[in-house]
Design an enzyme around this catalytic site. Structure first.
Site: not given
Length: 132
Positions: A15-17, A20
């Site tokens: 995931t990103d920050a 997601v």
């Protein structure tokens, strides 16, 4: 040709920050499903390379991102060969979460000679297994 399904859990590293799934990681999920599909048919990619001097490489990808996947969700990744020629396959793949379509793709995979990197015929044993 029948559809193959493989479960994938979304890890934090996917995931990103914002929690997601990062867009490129969907391609990794698709790759895992194709690898497991071949494995389920009795073909290991490292053995194909060592014994038949054969590798599979991505030739082209068309992806539609429809909805986000998030950290810790359990996803279902499908793989289905929709076309094959002498030296390549076209896969239709999708990622769902409880039957909710998140992403779909059409991915063309080429069969190459591992040394020359030139097109090579797909082994008939693989085609026979896919057609069963």
């Amino acid at each position: 040709m029948k559809e193959f399904n493989w479960p994938v859990r979304v890890y934090y590293e996917d995931t990103d920050a914002g929690g997601v799934v990062f867009y490129a990681n969907y391609l990794k999920f698709f790759e895992r499903a194709r690898t497991e599909m071949l494995r389920s048919l009795g073909f290991e990619q490292d053995s194909l390379m060592a014994e038949q001097n054969l590798i599979f490489v991505v030739r082209s990808v068309k992806v539609d991102y429809l909805k986000p996947a998030r950290f810790n969700e359990l996803l279902d990744v499908s793989a289905k060969v929709i076309e094959h020629k002498k030296t390549n396959f076209t896969f239709e793949q999708s990622i769902t979460r409880q039957q909710d379509l998140l992403c779909n793709a059409e991915i063309r995979i080429a069969c190459l000679d591992a040394h020359s990197m030139k097109p090579k015929l797909i082994p008939s044993a693989i085609l026979e297994q896919l057609n069963q």
